[in-house]
Design a protein around this motif. Structure first.
Motif, PDB file in Angstrom:
ATOM      1  N   PRO A   1       0.838  -0.790   0.180  1.00  0.00           N
ATOM      2  CA  PRO A   1       0.209   0.106   0.132  1.00  0.00           C
ATOM      3  C   PRO A   1       0.829   1.434  -0.257  1.00  0.00           C
ATOM      4  O   PRO A   1       0.533   2.070  -0.777  1.00  0.00           O
ATOM      5  CB  PRO A   1      -0.776  -0.083   1.791  1.00  0.00           C
ATOM      6  CG  PRO A   1      -0.341  -1.368   2.008  1.00  0.00           C
ATOM      7  CD  PRO A   1       0.693  -2.067   1.666  1.00  0.00           C
ATOM      8  N   ILE A   2       2.140   1.431   0.170  1.00  0.00           N
ATOM      9  CA  ILE A   2       3.010   2.333   0.452  1.00  0.00           C
ATOM     10  C   ILE A   2       3.348   2.845  -0.756  1.00  0.00           C
ATOM     11  O   ILE A   2       4.225   3.629  -0.949  1.00  0.00           O
ATOM     12  CB  ILE A   2       4.047   1.653   1.257  1.00  0.00           C
ATOM     13  CG1 ILE A   2       3.539   1.936   2.909  1.00  0.00           C
ATOM     14  CG2 ILE A   2       5.477   3.309   1.471  1.00  0.00           C
ATOM     15  CD1 ILE A   2       4.676   2.227   3.997  1.00  0.00           C
ATOM     16  N   ALA A   3       3.637   2.122  -1.467  1.00  0.00           N
ATOM     17  CA  ALA A   3       4.522   2.401  -3.195  1.00  0.00           C
ATOM     18  C   ALA A   3       2.929   2.464  -4.006  1.00  0.00           C
ATOM     19  O   ALA A   3       2.910   3.520  -4.132  1.00  0.00           O
ATOM     20  CB  ALA A   3       5.114   0.399  -3.506  1.00  0.00           C
ATOM     21  N   VAL A   4       1.754   1.819  -3.942  1.00  0.00           N
ATOM     22  CA  VAL A   4       0.643   1.891  -4.642  1.00  0.00           C
ATOM     23  C   VAL A   4       0.325   3.777  -4.563  1.00  0.00           C
ATOM     24  O   VAL A   4      -0.102   4.364  -5.034  1.00  0.00           O
ATOM     25  CB  VAL A   4      -0.125   0.992  -4.399  1.00  0.00           C
ATOM     26  CG1 VAL A   4      -1.395   1.343  -4.779  1.00  0.00           C
ATOM     27  CG2 VAL A   4       0.442  -0.589  -5.145  1.00  0.00           C
ATOM     28  N   GLY A   5       0.144   3.666  -2.839  1.00  0.00           N
ATOM     29  CA  GLY A   5       0.056   5.276  -2.226  1.00  0.00           C
ATOM     30  C   GLY A   5       0.372   6.386  -3.102  1.00  0.00           C
ATOM     31  O   GLY A   5       0.120   7.136  -3.091  1.00  0.00           O
ATOM     32  N   THR A   6       2.038   5.956  -2.282  1.00  0.00           N
ATOM     33  CA  THR A   6       2.718   6.919  -3.202  1.00  0.00           C
ATOM     34  C   THR A   6       2.748   7.216  -4.404  1.00  0.00           C
ATOM     35  O   THR A   6       2.767   8.538  -5.633  1.00  0.00           O
ATOM     36  CB  THR A   6       3.970   7.623  -2.481  1.00  0.00           C
ATOM     37  OG1 THR A   6       4.462   6.605  -1.494  1.00  0.00           O
ATOM     38  CG2 THR A   6       5.092   7.998  -2.742  1.00  0.00           C
ATOM     39  N   ALA A   7       2.241   6.234  -5.121  1.00  0.00           N
ATOM     40  CA  ALA A   7       2.128   6.988  -6.319  1.00  0.00           C
ATOM     41  C   ALA A   7       1.389   7.201  -7.459  1.00  0.00           C
ATOM     42  O   ALA A   7       1.194   8.035  -8.049  1.00  0.00           O
ATOM     43  CB  ALA A   7       2.518   5.253  -7.512  1.00  0.00           C
ATOM     44  N   LEU A   8      -0.274   6.915  -6.589  1.00  0.00           N
ATOM     45  CA  LEU A   8      -0.791   7.908  -6.616  1.00  0.00           C
ATOM     46  C   LEU A   8      -1.173   9.143  -6.245  1.00  0.00           C
ATOM     47  O   LEU A   8      -1.635  10.057  -7.098  1.00  0.00           O
ATOM     48  CB  LEU A   8      -1.849   7.104  -6.221  1.00  0.00           C
ATOM     49  CG  LEU A   8      -2.643   5.851  -6.511  1.00  0.00           C
ATOM     50  CD1 LEU A   8      -3.577   4.980  -5.912  1.00  0.00           C
ATOM     51  CD2 LEU A   8      -2.539   5.298  -8.360  1.00  0.00           C
ATOM     52  N   VAL A   9      -0.471   8.917  -5.253  1.00  0.00           N
ATOM     53  CA  VAL A   9      -0.235  10.894  -4.827  1.00  0.00           C
ATOM     54  C   VAL A   9       0.416  11.294  -5.313  1.00  0.00           C
ATOM     55  O   VAL A   9      -0.114  12.577  -5.486  1.00  0.00           O
ATOM     56  CB  VAL A   9       0.104  10.322  -2.892  1.00  0.00           C
ATOM     57  CG1 VAL A   9       0.250  11.347  -1.937  1.00  0.00           C
ATOM     58  CG2 VAL A   9      -0.823  10.026  -2.147  1.00  0.00           C
ATOM     59  N   VAL A  10       1.344  11.020  -6.218  1.00  0.00           N
ATOM     60  CA  VAL A  10       2.308  11.778  -6.408  1.00  0.00           C
ATOM     61  C   VAL A  10       2.118  12.274  -8.450  1.00  0.00           C
ATOM     62  O   VAL A  10       2.404  13.184  -8.155  1.00  0.00           O
ATOM     63  CB  VAL A  10       3.498  10.916  -6.217  1.00  0.00           C
ATOM     64  CG1 VAL A  10       3.806  10.188  -7.877  1.00  0.00           C
ATOM     65  CG2 VAL A  10       4.631  12.330  -5.933  1.00  0.00           C
ATOM     66  N   LEU A  11       0.490  11.600  -7.948  1.00  0.00           N
ATOM     67  CA  LEU A  11       0.529  11.867  -9.796  1.00  0.00           C
ATOM     68  C   LEU A  11      -0.136  13.035  -9.691  1.00  0.00           C
ATOM     69  O   LEU A  11       1.057  13.529 -10.443  1.00  0.00           O
ATOM     70  CB  LEU A  11      -0.826  10.632 -10.064  1.00  0.00           C
ATOM     71  CG  LEU A  11      -0.459   9.952 -10.816  1.00  0.00           C
ATOM     72  CD1 LEU A  11      -2.254   8.968 -10.317  1.00  0.00           C
ATOM     73  CD2 LEU A  11       0.462  10.208 -11.738  1.00  0.00           C
ATOM     74  N   PRO A  12      -0.849  14.152  -8.677  1.00  0.00           N
ATOM     75  CA  PRO A  12      -1.026  15.709  -9.138  1.00  0.00           C
ATOM     76  C   PRO A  12       0.154  16.410  -9.666  1.00  0.00           C
ATOM     77  O   PRO A  12       1.042  17.447 -10.156  1.00  0.00           O
ATOM     78  CB  PRO A  12      -2.142  16.187  -8.486  1.00  0.00           C
ATOM     79  CG  PRO A  12      -1.722  14.800  -7.214  1.00  0.00           C
ATOM     80  CD  PRO A  12      -1.672  13.435  -8.277  1.00  0.00           C
TER      81      PRO A  12
END
Lengths: 243, 349
Positions: free
Chosen positions: B100-111
């Motif tokens: 979840p940390i990797a996926v979450g970071t990847a998503l949060v970083v998008l904008p």
């Protein structure tokens, strides 16, 4: 014949310089148009604005009967409008083959497919062969000569089977044999139904190949017509020879 | 026809390399029981992974990202907060948090990535390092979450002392394998071709219908997500987080140096670079840590690499090998030079 590309009142200023001043013209489907004019008359700016590399201050364009509100290079290319650049632009770190393959449009969900899938490879090899670059297919494009890069850029643009190709000075800085080669390539593609709009300086090349010839001066269209008419137009003579 | 021909993505040489690499990485920590050596291996494998993850954006797409310390720190703090505040529990369970940390970071970083990627070259470099300092400042100031400058403690893992490092080593190694697999998929796919085109001439790529925005975003997000995953494991291993330490500008610089030294246009380059610099860095930091003299060695090495090996070790070696092969009687017929193409870059590429 209907207009494939219609440009209406395009205006673009850089500081105090009006590079394009309410410039309008049309390119009919199946024609080979030329855009000529003295240096600084706005030819390349017209290309940049039409293909979306620079935003116009005013005016608009219609491509394939559709009004293009905010031209974007990627979207326009996918609609069938492709271009080359005055200084040939290739991807120097990629092989010649990959340079051509890149021209093929991909939907987003194909991004993880093979880098160079079989059908694309074959099609690109055909194009490289046609442009006399087959021997250099696996060479980095950055190592090709100036003329070869011009040909490679042209070949890459054709990969997507565009409807309209804008060529920015395809004959500038190349030897006379290469000018003839370019002309042959353009004629062959034209025979296959591709429409062209070409910026060029070699009058012989323009007069033998292009119709209509559109003349720009100070960002304005001052003449448009068959090469014979344009050559005799006093305004054109004035623009080229006058003050 | 679908038979794997000479142009297939999976080549025998590549398969052999992958199997050999996995075998070596799996056996390495079993050779020695020395804690400092295994610890050095943990950091080296981590850096190999960080350099490879950075390479997705910095190497393949040519975007000079200097702020990957931000994503590493986000991963580290997420792990610390997950284990201490959320009550995930101890033992091996924190490792589950990595996903979840990797996926979450990847998503949060998008904008954020969308914003940063509007700039290029030097402007992008400056913005990315600014982002890193912003995250660091946040970590200093959101005291309720991060403990601010007094730091944050991650519960010590209850592994037997004799083999304490092994779970961390294998977690790092698994992440490295994943990162390399991702890099390989990217390199051999349309995505890699599009990223290379962005690196060489982004504007022309747009004019050829390449979805430059999309591919840059994907590279950025995946690179950041993987970096955060390494940060998460690191936090559990280190057990103490401090903003200036967990969100470190030197992290990106180290990864970049390794990628450059090994060869940033290649798959194995960053790994080779990390294998050479990682241990040296640990040694220098240990010997001259307080004076930070090792940073001078870093700078000198960077200059040498750029001056003597602008392409990096792997491409240079590959070319020498090809030349040797051509000189032999059974000479290869193609005059090929290193490109990004998986077909023409030698077996090492």
């Amino acid at each position: 014949m209907t207009a494939l590309l219609a440009v209406e009142g395009l205006t673009k200023s850089f500081g105090g310089v009006r590079a394009l001043d309410e410039c309008s013209f049309e390119i009919a489907e199946g024609s080979v148009g030329a855009l000529i004019g003295p240096n600084g008359s706005g030819k390349t700016t017209a290309f940049n604005v039409i293909t979306g590399y620079q935003a116009a201050d005013a005016g608009g364009l219609t491509f394939r009967g559709r009004a293009v509100r905010r031209p974007d290079p990627c979207r326009l290319q996918r609609l069938g409008l492709a271009r080359t650049f005055q200084q040939p632009r290739v991807f120097p770190g990629l092989s010649a083959l990959e340079n051509v393959v890149l021209g093929r449009n991909q939907p987003w969900h194909a991004l993880l497919r093979d880098r160079v899938p079989g059908p694309d490879r074959r099609r690109a090899e055909e194009l490289l062969d046609e442009f006399g670059l087959a021997a250099h297919a696996h060479m980095p494009a950055g190592r090709l000569s100036y003329g070869q890069r011009k040909l490679l850029e042209f070949a890459g643009v054709l990969m997507a089977e565009p409807v309209l190709v804008l060529l920015d000075e395809p004959t500038a800085g190349v030897n006379p044999i290469m000018v003839k080669t370019m002309e042959d390539h353009i004629r062959r593609r034209h025979a296959q139904g591709v429409t062209f709009l070409i910026v060029a300086h070699e009058m012989q090349f323009v007069m033998s190949l292009c119709d209509p010839v559109i003349v720009l001066d100070h960002g304005r269209r001052i003449a448009c017509g068959a090469p014979g008419e344009v050559q005799k137009d006093p305004r054109v003579l004035d623009a080229y020879l006058g003050d | 026809m679908t038979r794997p021909g000479p142009h297939s993505r999976i080549r025998p040489a590549g398969t052999i390399q992958a199997v050999a690499f996995v075998a070596v990485v799996a056996v390495l920590p079993l050779i020695t029981g020395q804690h400092w050596l295994v610890s050095l291996l943990v950091f080296t494998v981590m850096y190999a992974g960080l350099a490879s993850a950075w390479n997705l954006l910095g190497g393949y797409a040519g975007y000079p990202a200097l702020g990957h310390g931000a994503f590493f720190g986000v991963g580290a703090y997420a792990m610390a907060i997950g284990t201490s505040h959320l009550g995930v529990g101890g033992g091996y369970r924190p490792f589950v948090l990595i996903v979840p940390i990797a996926v979450g970071t990847a998503l949060v970083v998008l904008p954020i990535a969308r914003l940063l990627l509007r700039t290029r070259a030097a402007a992008f470099a400056v913005l990315s390092i600014t982002l890193m300092f912003m995250v660091q400042t946040l970590a200093y100031n959101i005291r309720s979450l991060t403990g601010g400058s007094s730091g944050l403690i991650v519960p010590l893992a209850p592994f037997p002392a004799a083999i304490f490092e092994r779970p961390f080593y294998y977690a790092m190694a698994a992440l490295l394998a994943l990162t390399l697999a991702v890099c390989w998929v990217v390199r051999t796919s349309k995505l890699g071709l599009a990223l290379n085109a962005v690196r060489d001439d982004e504007d022309r790529a747009r004019g050829l219908g390449v979805q430059t925005e999309l591919v840059k975003l994907v590279a950025f997000a995946v690179s950041a997500g993987l970096t955060a995953a390494f940060g998460a494991v690191w936090a559990y291993y280190i057990t103490f987080l401090y903003p200036g330490f967990a969100i470190d500008p030197l992290l990106a610089l180290g990864a970049i140096l390794m990628a450059f030294l090994g060869g940033r246009r290649t798959l194995w380059g960053p790994v080779v670079g990390a294998a050479l610099i990682g241990p040296a860095q640990q040694y220098f930091a240990y010997r001259f840590g307080a004076s930070q003299l090792y940073l001078v060695a870093y700078a000198a090495l960077f200059l040498l690499v750029i001056y003597l090996l602008p392409e990096g070790i792997v491409p240079s070696l590959a070319r020498r090998l090809r030349r040797l092969r051509r000189a032999s009687p059974a000479a290869a017929t193609h005059d090929q030079v290193a490109t990004d193409s998986i077909f023409s870059a030698g077996d090492l590429g």
